[in-house]
Design a protein around this motif. Structure first.
Motif, PDB file in Angstrom:
ATOM      1  N   SER A  36       0.849  -1.186   0.000  1.00  0.00           N
ATOM      2  CA  SER A  36       0.000   0.000   0.000  1.00  0.00           C
ATOM      3  C   SER A  36       0.884   1.234   0.000  1.00  0.00           C
ATOM      4  O   SER A  36       1.988   1.215   0.540  1.00  0.00           O
ATOM      5  CB  SER A  36      -0.901   0.022   1.232  1.00  0.00           C
ATOM      6  N   ARG A  37       0.394   2.279  -0.572  1.00  0.00           N
ATOM      7  CA  ARG A  37       1.051   3.582  -0.451  1.00  0.00           C
ATOM      8  C   ARG A  37       0.444   4.280   0.758  1.00  0.00           C
ATOM      9  O   ARG A  37      -0.745   4.121   1.041  1.00  0.00           O
ATOM     10  CB  ARG A  37       0.808   4.424  -1.693  1.00  0.00           C
ATOM     11  N   ILE A  38       1.244   5.065   1.432  1.00  0.00           N
ATOM     12  CA  ILE A  38       0.727   5.852   2.558  1.00  0.00           C
ATOM     13  C   ILE A  38       0.189   7.161   1.987  1.00  0.00           C
ATOM     14  O   ILE A  38       0.939   7.988   1.463  1.00  0.00           O
ATOM     15  CB  ILE A  38       1.831   6.100   3.599  1.00  0.00           C
ATOM     16  N   TRP A  39      -1.130   7.328   2.101  1.00  0.00           N
ATOM     17  CA  TRP A  39      -1.781   8.493   1.502  1.00  0.00           C
ATOM     18  C   TRP A  39      -1.832   9.678   2.455  1.00  0.00           C
ATOM     19  O   TRP A  39      -1.738  10.816   2.027  1.00  0.00           O
ATOM     20  CB  TRP A  39      -3.201   8.142   1.060  1.00  0.00           C
ATOM     21  N   ASP A  40      -2.034   9.407   3.727  1.00  0.00           N
ATOM     22  CA  ASP A  40      -2.151  10.484   4.703  1.00  0.00           C
ATOM     23  C   ASP A  40      -1.850   9.925   6.094  1.00  0.00           C
ATOM     24  O   ASP A  40      -1.529   8.751   6.241  1.00  0.00           O
ATOM     25  CB  ASP A  40      -3.538  11.127   4.656  1.00  0.00           C
ATOM     26  N   GLU A  41      -1.939  10.748   7.102  1.00  0.00           N
ATOM     27  CA  GLU A  41      -1.593  10.338   8.457  1.00  0.00           C
ATOM     28  C   GLU A  41      -2.522   9.244   8.978  1.00  0.00           C
ATOM     29  O   GLU A  41      -2.076   8.304   9.640  1.00  0.00           O
ATOM     30  CB  GLU A  41      -1.631  11.556   9.403  1.00  0.00           C
ATOM     31  N   GLU A  42      -3.806   9.338   8.683  1.00  0.00           N
ATOM     32  CA  GLU A  42      -4.744   8.297   9.123  1.00  0.00           C
ATOM     33  C   GLU A  42      -4.373   6.938   8.516  1.00  0.00           C
ATOM     34  O   GLU A  42      -4.381   5.911   9.195  1.00  0.00           O
ATOM     35  CB  GLU A  42      -6.172   8.664   8.733  1.00  0.00           C
ATOM     36  N   HIS A  43      -4.038   6.952   7.252  1.00  0.00           N
ATOM     37  CA  HIS A  43      -3.657   5.703   6.575  1.00  0.00           C
ATOM     38  C   HIS A  43      -2.366   5.144   7.163  1.00  0.00           C
ATOM     39  O   HIS A  43      -2.234   3.932   7.361  1.00  0.00           O
ATOM     40  CB  HIS A  43      -3.511   5.965   5.077  1.00  0.00           C
ATOM     41  N   ARG A  44      -1.400   6.010   7.469  1.00  0.00           N
ATOM     42  CA  ARG A  44      -0.154   5.567   8.085  1.00  0.00           C
ATOM     43  C   ARG A  44      -0.436   4.878   9.419  1.00  0.00           C
ATOM     44  O   ARG A  44       0.119   3.826   9.721  1.00  0.00           O
ATOM     45  CB  ARG A  44       0.798   6.737   8.305  1.00  0.00           C
ATOM     46  N   LYS A  45      -1.344   5.448  10.202  1.00  0.00           N
ATOM     47  CA  LYS A  45      -1.696   4.848  11.499  1.00  0.00           C
ATOM     48  C   LYS A  45      -2.358   3.489  11.312  1.00  0.00           C
ATOM     49  O   LYS A  45      -2.106   2.555  12.084  1.00  0.00           O
ATOM     50  CB  LYS A  45      -2.611   5.780  12.286  1.00  0.00           C
ATOM     51  N   ARG A  46      -3.199   3.339  10.301  1.00  0.00           N
ATOM     52  CA  ARG A  46      -3.829   2.039  10.031  1.00  0.00           C
ATOM     53  C   ARG A  46      -2.789   0.997   9.650  1.00  0.00           C
ATOM     54  O   ARG A  46      -2.846  -0.150  10.096  1.00  0.00           O
ATOM     55  CB  ARG A  46      -4.881   2.175   8.914  1.00  0.00           C
ATOM     56  N   ILE A  47      -1.821   1.398   8.834  1.00  0.00           N
ATOM     57  CA  ILE A  47      -0.758   0.476   8.439  1.00  0.00           C
ATOM     58  C   ILE A  47       0.039   0.046   9.667  1.00  0.00           C
ATOM     59  O   ILE A  47       0.340  -1.142   9.839  1.00  0.00           O
ATOM     60  CB  ILE A  47       0.153   1.123   7.377  1.00  0.00           C
ATOM     61  N   GLU A  48       0.370   0.975  10.537  1.00  0.00           N
ATOM     62  CA  GLU A  48       1.106   0.641  11.760  1.00  0.00           C
ATOM     63  C   GLU A  48       0.297  -0.308  12.648  1.00  0.00           C
ATOM     64  O   GLU A  48       0.854  -1.225  13.249  1.00  0.00           O
ATOM     65  CB  GLU A  48       1.491   1.906  12.526  1.00  0.00           C
ATOM     66  N   ARG A  49      -1.016  -0.101  12.708  1.00  0.00           N
ATOM     67  CA  ARG A  49      -1.869  -1.002  13.500  1.00  0.00           C
ATOM     68  C   ARG A  49      -1.849  -2.409  12.908  1.00  0.00           C
ATOM     69  O   ARG A  49      -1.737  -3.397  13.642  1.00  0.00           O
ATOM     70  CB  ARG A  49      -3.309  -0.484  13.559  1.00  0.00           C
ATOM     71  N   HIS A  50      -1.916  -2.507  11.591  1.00  0.00           N
ATOM     72  CA  HIS A  50      -1.859  -3.819  10.945  1.00  0.00           C
ATOM     73  C   HIS A  50      -0.530  -4.515  11.242  1.00  0.00           C
ATOM     74  O   HIS A  50      -0.496  -5.713  11.509  1.00  0.00           O
ATOM     75  CB  HIS A  50      -2.052  -3.696   9.435  1.00  0.00           C
ATOM     76  N   LYS A  51       0.555  -3.765  11.175  1.00  0.00           N
ATOM     77  CA  LYS A  51       1.864  -4.349  11.484  1.00  0.00           C
ATOM     78  C   LYS A  51       1.902  -4.868  12.920  1.00  0.00           C
ATOM     79  O   LYS A  51       2.400  -5.968  13.181  1.00  0.00           O
ATOM     80  CB  LYS A  51       2.971  -3.311  11.287  1.00  0.00           C
ATOM     81  N   ALA A  52       1.391  -4.079  13.843  1.00  0.00           N
ATOM     82  CA  ALA A  52       1.382  -4.484  15.254  1.00  0.00           C
ATOM     83  C   ALA A  52       0.515  -5.723  15.449  1.00  0.00           C
ATOM     84  O   ALA A  52       0.883  -6.629  16.206  1.00  0.00           O
ATOM     85  CB  ALA A  52       0.887  -3.330  16.124  1.00  0.00           C
ATOM     86  N   ASP A  53      -0.624  -5.790  14.772  1.00  0.00           N
ATOM     87  CA  ASP A  53      -1.510  -6.959  14.876  1.00  0.00           C
ATOM     88  C   ASP A  53      -0.772  -8.212  14.432  1.00  0.00           C
ATOM     89  O   ASP A  53      -0.907  -9.281  15.047  1.00  0.00           O
ATOM     90  CB  ASP A  53      -2.752  -6.792  14.005  1.00  0.00           C
ATOM     91  N   ARG A  54       0.021  -8.132  13.406  1.00  0.00           N
ATOM     92  CA  ARG A  54       0.743  -9.294  12.897  1.00  0.00           C
ATOM     93  C   ARG A  54       1.854  -9.721  13.844  1.00  0.00           C
ATOM     94  O   ARG A  54       2.159 -10.904  13.945  1.00  0.00           O
ATOM     95  CB  ARG A  54       1.304  -9.016  11.509  1.00  0.00           C
ATOM     96  N   MET A  55       2.436  -8.781  14.549  1.00  0.00           N
ATOM     97  CA  MET A  55       3.489  -9.119  15.513  1.00  0.00           C
ATOM     98  C   MET A  55       2.923  -9.855  16.723  1.00  0.00           C
ATOM     99  O   MET A  55       3.630 -10.598  17.390  1.00  0.00           O
ATOM    100  CB  MET A  55       4.208  -7.849  15.997  1.00  0.00           C
ATOM    101  N   ASN A  56       1.621  -9.699  16.979  1.00  0.00           N
ATOM    102  CA  ASN A  56       0.984 -10.316  18.146  1.00  0.00           C
ATOM    103  C   ASN A  56       0.367 -11.678  17.847  1.00  0.00           C
ATOM    104  O   ASN A  56      -0.284 -12.254  18.696  1.00  0.00           O
ATOM    105  CB  ASN A  56      -0.085  -9.390  18.715  1.00  0.00           C
ATOM    106  N   VAL A  57       0.528 -12.172  16.635  1.00  0.00           N
ATOM    107  CA  VAL A  57      -0.016 -13.489  16.272  1.00  0.00           C
ATOM    108  C   VAL A  57       0.879 -14.569  16.869  1.00  0.00           C
ATOM    109  O   VAL A  57       2.090 -14.479  16.834  1.00  0.00           O
ATOM    110  CB  VAL A  57      -0.084 -13.655  14.733  1.00  0.00           C
ATOM    111  N   GLY A  58       0.238 -15.601  17.394  1.00  0.00           N
ATOM    112  CA  GLY A  58       1.037 -16.717  17.879  1.00  0.00           C
ATOM    113  C   GLY A  58       0.721 -17.020  19.227  1.00  0.00           C
ATOM    114  O   GLY A  58       0.500 -17.612  20.060  1.00  0.00           O
TER     115      GLY A  58
END
Length: 58
Positions: A36-58
């Motif tokens: 994904s491209r980062i379009w704005d600050e809200e989108h950047r925060k969503r991407i960071e949340r997705h990354k954090a969610d993936r780190m918590n799997v397991g």
């Protein structure tokens, strides 16, 4: 054998949560590729949340 699955859909359609649930059903150590491209600050925060969610799997 490795499996590759492409999940598509519209913006904010639930692709990420679906993909994460699906991936963890297939493997205890899934590998993710999300683009994904980062379009704005809200989108950047969503991407960071997705990354954090993936780190918590397991």
């Amino acid at each position: 054998m490795a499996q590759l699955t492409l999940i598509t859909g519209g913006q904010r359609s639930g692709k990420s949560s679906y993909a994460q649930k699906y991936a963890t059903q297939l493997s205890s150590q899934p590998i993710y590729l999300a683009t994904s491209r980062i379009w704005d600050e809200e989108h950047r925060k969503r991407i960071e949340r997705h990354k954090a969610d993936r780190m918590n799997v397991g």
